[in-house]
Write an enzyme that holds these catalytic residues in place. Structure first.
Site, short mmCIF file in Angstrom:
data_model
loop_
_atom_site.label_atom_id
_atom_site.label_comp_id
_atom_site.label_asym_id
_atom_site.label_seq_id
_atom_site.Cartn_x
_atom_site.Cartn_y
_atom_site.Cartn_z
N ASN A 274 110.26 108.65 10.90
CA ASN A 274 111.55 108.28 11.50
C ASN A 274 112.56 108.20 10.37
OD1 ASN A 274 113.73 107.10 12.72
ND2 ASN A 274 112.71 105.15 13.21
N TRP A 275 113.44 109.18 10.32
CA TRP A 275 114.42 109.21 9.21
C TRP A 275 115.57 108.23 9.44
CZ3 TRP A 275 115.22 114.95 7.21
CH2 TRP A 275 114.03 115.37 6.57
N LYS A 276 115.65 107.63 10.62
CA LYS A 276 116.73 106.69 10.94
C LYS A 276 118.09 107.35 10.61
CE LYS A 276 113.45 102.98 10.33
NZ LYS A 276 113.19 101.59 9.99
N HIS B 66 113.04 101.56 19.73
CA HIS B 66 112.85 101.06 18.36
C HIS B 66 113.55 99.70 18.24
CE1 HIS B 66 113.05 100.69 14.02
NE2 HIS B 66 112.10 101.61 13.95
N GLU C 153 115.34 98.55 16.05
CA GLU C 153 116.73 98.64 15.58
C GLU C 153 117.67 98.99 16.73
OE1 GLU C 153 115.91 101.27 12.31
OE2 GLU C 153 114.80 99.65 11.33
N GLU D 77 105.28 98.20 16.01
CA GLU D 77 106.06 97.96 14.80
C GLU D 77 106.49 96.49 14.75
OE1 GLU D 77 107.75 102.04 13.34
OE2 GLU D 77 109.28 100.84 14.30
N GLY E 96 110.66 97.90 6.78
CA GLY E 96 111.54 97.98 5.61
C GLY E 96 111.44 96.80 4.67
N SER F 98 106.45 99.51 6.90
CA SER F 98 106.10 99.53 5.47
C SER F 98 104.81 100.29 5.17
CB SER F 98 106.03 98.09 4.92
OG SER F 98 107.29 97.47 4.99
N GLY G 123 108.97 104.95 8.24
CA GLY G 123 110.41 105.03 7.98
C GLY G 123 110.68 105.56 6.58
N GLY G 124 110.92 104.64 5.65
CA GLY G 124 111.34 105.00 4.29
C GLY G 124 110.45 106.04 3.63
P1 13P Z 1 109.56 101.49 7.23
O1 13P Z 1 108.38 102.42 7.09
O2 13P Z 1 110.72 101.88 6.35
O3 13P Z 1 109.16 100.06 7.10
O4 13P Z 1 110.14 101.68 8.73
C1 13P Z 1 109.25 101.61 9.79
C2 13P Z 1 109.97 102.03 11.01
O5 13P Z 1 110.83 101.34 11.51
C3 13P Z 1 109.63 103.35 11.58
O6 13P Z 1 110.18 103.52 12.84
#
Ligand code: 13P
Length: 246
Positions: free
Chosen positions: A9-11, A90, A92, A160, A166, A206, A227-228
């Site tokens: 997920n590149w957000k 998600h 977020e 999640e 993050g 993470s 994510g990251g």
């Molecule tokens: P991180 O891997 O950056 O913690 O993000 C997880 C996430 O929200 C994937 O959707």
């Protein structure tokens, strides 16, 4: 056997130059493990044209197919641009945009109508975990966010924990296993054993090359939503390989 899925997920990250990372991931991907990248909506079409065996997904869609909804993107539009998946619910989106379980359910139905598979996210906050409410929260989100009609093809569920996103904080493997076993049981009860067993369950929060092995060894973990560490091939390819080897 459920096919393992490494999802990124590149957000809200990635300009056109980021497609070089996707190309590098694609070149390194043998295809045994399913790989999905969800770039920002602006890159979906371009990403789909260079992704090779990597599937492309959106990060959200509107519940309606078209209309007066400035700034929104429909599931049909994602599909038309080359997406085969969409992340929905998600944390977020739930936090930044006030999305409710009911919204997520309507969006999931829209995704299915458009022929997309939905990656529906659930997860508890730190205060909910500390109050020992995790399983109740997960049960409520699953019941509220998933429409009837799930199959092993149209639905993926991602656990999640909000406090792990993050932050570099990761639940223990026991904590992940407890939630994943619980989700499996809930899906079997709601959709029947066959469907419940075939829906893939991803862990997200993470995930890094350094912790992927132990997370993928947990029962009922069929992959990760990253994510990251999905932004760079140097981080994501080792995670794909760890999943393939698990
Ligand atoms: P991180 O891997 O950056 O913690 O993000 C997880 C996430 O929200 C994937 O959707």
């Amino acid at each position: 056997m459920r096919r393992k899925l490494a999802a990124g997920n590149w957000k809200m990250n990635g300009l056109a130059a980021a497609l070089d990372e996707l190309k590098a991931m694609s070149e390194a991907n043998g295809g045994e493990t399913e790989v999905l990248i969800c770039p920002p909506a602006t890159l979906v079409a371009q990403a789909a044209s260079v992704a090779g065996k990597i599937a492309i997904g959106g990060q959200d869609c509107h519940a309606k197919t078209s209309g007066a909804h400035t700034g929104d993107v429909s599931a049909d539009m994602l599909k038309d641009a080359g997406a085969s998946y969409v992340i929905l619910g998600h944390s977020e989106r739930r936090t930044d945009h006030g999305e409710t379980d009911e919204d997520v359910r309507a969006k999931t139905r829209a995704a299915w109508d458009a022929g997309l598979s939905a990656v529906v996210c659930v997860g508890e906050s730190l205060s909910q975990r500390e109050a020992s409410n995790t399983l109740d929260i997960i049960a409520g989100q699953l019941a509220g966010s998933l429409p009837d009609g799930a199959t092993g093809h149209n639905l993926v569920v991602a656990y999640e924990p909000i406090w792990a996103i993050g932050t570099g904080k990761v639940p223990t493997t026991d904590q992940i296993g407890e939630v994943h076993d619980f989700m499996r049981a809930k899906l079997e009860k709601r959709f029947g054993e066959g469907v419940g067993r075939s829906v893939r369950l991803l862990y997200g929060g993470s995930v890094k090359p350094g912790n992927a092995d132990e997370i993928f060894a947990v029962s009922n973990v069929d992959g990760a939503l990253v994510g990251g560490a999905s932004l760079k091939a140097a981080d994501f390819v080792p995670i794909i390989e760890a999943l393939g080897a698990s």
